[in-house]
Design a protein around this motif. Structure first.
Motif, PDB file in Angstrom:
ATOM      1  N   GLN A  74       2.082  -6.120   8.309  1.00  0.00           N
ATOM      2  CA  GLN A  74       1.444  -6.244   7.026  1.00  0.00           C
ATOM      3  C   GLN A  74       2.510  -5.424   5.994  1.00  0.00           C
ATOM      4  O   GLN A  74       3.307  -4.700   6.610  1.00  0.00           O
ATOM      5  CB  GLN A  74       0.103  -5.462   6.863  1.00  0.00           C
ATOM      6  CG  GLN A  74      -0.988  -6.311   7.724  1.00  0.00           C
ATOM      7  CD  GLN A  74      -2.398  -5.916   7.227  1.00  0.00           C
ATOM      8  OE1 GLN A  74      -2.977  -4.717   7.918  1.00  0.00           O
ATOM      9  NE2 GLN A  74      -3.322  -6.634   6.516  1.00  0.00           N
ATOM     10  N   THR A  75       1.933  -5.263   4.871  1.00  0.00           N
ATOM     11  CA  THR A  75       2.983  -4.613   3.838  1.00  0.00           C
ATOM     12  C   THR A  75       2.034  -3.401   3.114  1.00  0.00           C
ATOM     13  O   THR A  75       0.867  -3.844   2.689  1.00  0.00           O
ATOM     14  CB  THR A  75       3.377  -5.745   2.521  1.00  0.00           C
ATOM     15  OG1 THR A  75       3.998  -6.737   3.056  1.00  0.00           O
ATOM     16  CG2 THR A  75       4.092  -4.775   1.667  1.00  0.00           C
ATOM     17  N   CYS A  76       2.512  -2.408   3.157  1.00  0.00           N
ATOM     18  CA  CYS A  76       1.791  -1.225   2.700  1.00  0.00           C
ATOM     19  C   CYS A  76       1.708  -1.263   1.327  1.00  0.00           C
ATOM     20  O   CYS A  76       2.596  -1.546   0.530  1.00  0.00           O
ATOM     21  CB  CYS A  76       2.816  -0.090   3.154  1.00  0.00           C
ATOM     22  SG  CYS A  76       1.989   1.617   2.356  1.00  0.00           S
ATOM     23  N   THR A  77       0.461  -1.027   0.735  1.00  0.00           N
ATOM     24  CA  THR A  77       0.165  -1.136  -0.746  1.00  0.00           C
ATOM     25  C   THR A  77       0.567  -0.003  -1.225  1.00  0.00           C
ATOM     26  O   THR A  77       0.498   0.051  -2.729  1.00  0.00           O
ATOM     27  CB  THR A  77      -1.288  -1.098  -0.626  1.00  0.00           C
ATOM     28  OG1 THR A  77      -2.034  -0.050  -0.117  1.00  0.00           O
ATOM     29  CG2 THR A  77      -1.983  -2.626  -0.151  1.00  0.00           C
ATOM     30  N   VAL A  78       1.113   0.990  -0.542  1.00  0.00           N
ATOM     31  CA  VAL A  78       1.579   2.403  -1.299  1.00  0.00           C
ATOM     32  C   VAL A  78       3.245   2.205  -1.532  1.00  0.00           C
ATOM     33  O   VAL A  78       3.657   2.192  -2.641  1.00  0.00           O
ATOM     34  CB  VAL A  78       1.048   3.570  -0.871  1.00  0.00           C
ATOM     35  CG1 VAL A  78       1.745   4.709  -1.408  1.00  0.00           C
ATOM     36  CG2 VAL A  78      -0.469   3.571  -0.679  1.00  0.00           C
ATOM     37  N   LEU A  80       5.023  -0.297  -0.200  1.00  0.00           N
ATOM     38  CA  LEU A  80       5.512  -1.680  -0.121  1.00  0.00           C
ATOM     39  C   LEU A  80       6.628  -2.028   1.141  1.00  0.00           C
ATOM     40  O   LEU A  80       7.336  -2.966   1.078  1.00  0.00           O
ATOM     41  CB  LEU A  80       6.204  -1.982  -1.574  1.00  0.00           C
ATOM     42  CG  LEU A  80       5.202  -1.942  -2.776  1.00  0.00           C
ATOM     43  CD1 LEU A  80       5.974  -2.338  -3.995  1.00  0.00           C
ATOM     44  CD2 LEU A  80       3.969  -2.911  -2.588  1.00  0.00           C
ATOM     45  N   ASP A 141      -6.935  -5.559   6.974  1.00  0.00           N
ATOM     46  CA  ASP A 141      -7.300  -4.554   5.744  1.00  0.00           C
ATOM     47  C   ASP A 141      -6.884  -4.910   4.734  1.00  0.00           C
ATOM     48  O   ASP A 141      -5.709  -5.604   4.505  1.00  0.00           O
ATOM     49  CB  ASP A 141      -6.345  -3.210   6.476  1.00  0.00           C
ATOM     50  CG  ASP A 141      -6.619  -2.141   5.677  1.00  0.00           C
ATOM     51  OD1 ASP A 141      -7.269  -2.466   4.501  1.00  0.00           O
ATOM     52  OD2 ASP A 141      -6.305  -0.998   5.971  1.00  0.00           O
ATOM     53  N   TYR A 143      -6.293  -3.424   2.128  1.00  0.00           N
ATOM     54  CA  TYR A 143      -5.414  -2.419   1.406  1.00  0.00           C
ATOM     55  C   TYR A 143      -4.552  -1.796   2.362  1.00  0.00           C
ATOM     56  O   TYR A 143      -4.806  -0.254   2.754  1.00  0.00           O
ATOM     57  CB  TYR A 143      -6.302  -1.295   0.409  1.00  0.00           C
ATOM     58  CG  TYR A 143      -6.923  -2.166  -0.366  1.00  0.00           C
ATOM     59  CD1 TYR A 143      -6.418  -2.687  -1.679  1.00  0.00           C
ATOM     60  CD2 TYR A 143      -8.380  -2.346  -0.537  1.00  0.00           C
ATOM     61  CE1 TYR A 143      -7.231  -3.466  -2.715  1.00  0.00           C
ATOM     62  CE2 TYR A 143      -9.189  -3.005  -1.390  1.00  0.00           C
ATOM     63  CZ  TYR A 143      -8.392  -3.539  -2.594  1.00  0.00           C
ATOM     64  OH  TYR A 143      -9.417  -4.383  -3.373  1.00  0.00           O
ATOM     65  N   ARG A 145      -2.219   0.355   4.580  1.00  0.00           N
ATOM     66  CA  ARG A 145      -1.399   1.779   4.268  1.00  0.00           C
ATOM     67  C   ARG A 145      -0.560   2.030   5.527  1.00  0.00           C
ATOM     68  O   ARG A 145      -1.252   2.398   6.591  1.00  0.00           O
ATOM     69  CB  ARG A 145      -2.136   2.722   4.011  1.00  0.00           C
ATOM     70  CG  ARG A 145      -1.586   4.037   3.526  1.00  0.00           C
ATOM     71  CD  ARG A 145      -2.372   5.145   2.965  1.00  0.00           C
ATOM     72  NE  ARG A 145      -2.995   4.674   1.596  1.00  0.00           N
ATOM     73  CZ  ARG A 145      -3.833   5.269   0.948  1.00  0.00           C
ATOM     74  NH1 ARG A 145      -4.069   6.517   1.501  1.00  0.00           N
ATOM     75  NH2 ARG A 145      -4.269   4.805  -0.083  1.00  0.00           N
ATOM     76  N   LYS A 146       0.742   1.968   5.315  1.00  0.00           N
ATOM     77  CA  LYS A 146       1.414   2.241   6.716  1.00  0.00           C
ATOM     78  C   LYS A 146       1.238   3.810   7.170  1.00  0.00           C
ATOM     79  O   LYS A 146       0.925   4.771   6.312  1.00  0.00           O
ATOM     80  CB  LYS A 146       2.968   2.409   6.098  1.00  0.00           C
ATOM     81  CG  LYS A 146       4.024   2.757   7.296  1.00  0.00           C
ATOM     82  CD  LYS A 146       5.363   2.489   6.620  1.00  0.00           C
ATOM     83  CE  LYS A 146       6.337   2.862   7.755  1.00  0.00           C
ATOM     84  NZ  LYS A 146       7.805   2.612   7.116  1.00  0.00           N
TER      85      LYS A 146
END
Length: 179
Positions: A74-78, A80, A141, A143, A145-146
């Motif tokens: 997934q790509t972290c929303t914070v 990226l 998820d 949103y 987040r890594k």
């Protein structure tokens, strides 16, 4: 998902093949299916995806129980940045012939303790590939987040000065100009 011809993951089970003791069915995905499903779900990658199901019932009403497991990126929303994540979703879905009459409840139902209304059996078949993809999507998820990444907000105001202190200073400056 109306156009099943173009959906990236299909495993059709014919309910006429259902045995009295039930049937176990596993959806194992190919790299091509995982890549197509990742693009469909807007994920950087799906490394592994499996649906393990037990089907029970008859050719007019079928219960599917099992789970969906996936290893995804997934790509972290914070930040990226892409990061690895896993999904594990329990599955319990009922399918019924849409021609079957539905029994009326005798007393009010508790929506927390009951399953949703049965999904329709279409031409006596259940697409367990689409069910696997659906529960993968439900388990994502929204949103992500890594791990270890925090969102730090900086409003650009130095110190602990509140917006009201700035307004008070502005009011004093304006009233000082009138004198």
């Amino acid at each position: 998902m109306t156009d099943t011809e173009s959906f990236p993951l299909q495993r059709v089970f014919n309910v006429a093949d259902l045995k009295p003791e039930g049937v176990d069915f596993t959806v194992e995905t190919t790299p091509e299916e995982r890549a197509a499903l990742a693009a469909f779900l807007d994920l950087p990658a799906i490394h592994a995806l499996t649906g393990a199901f037990h089907l029970s019932g008859n050719d007019r009403r079928v219960t599917v129980r099992g789970d969906v497991r996936a290893a995804i990126v997934q790509t972290c929303t914070v930040s990226l940045e892409p990061f690895d994540a896993s999904v594990h979703e329990e599955v319990e879905v009922m399918f019924a012939d849409p021609e079957l009459p539905q029994a009326e409840p005798r007393e009010p139902r508790d929506p927390e303790s009951e399953l949703d209304a049965p999904d329709d059996l279409i031409d006596g078949q259940i697409d367990l590939g689409a069910l696997t993809a659906e529960f993968l999507a439900l388990g994502l998820d929204p949103y992500p987040r890594k791990p270890g990444v925090e969102f730090l907000y900086d409003d650009g105001v130095a110190g602990n000065e509140s917006p009201f202190a700035a307004l008070s200073g502005l009011k004093q400056a304006v009233s000082g100009n009138k004198e």
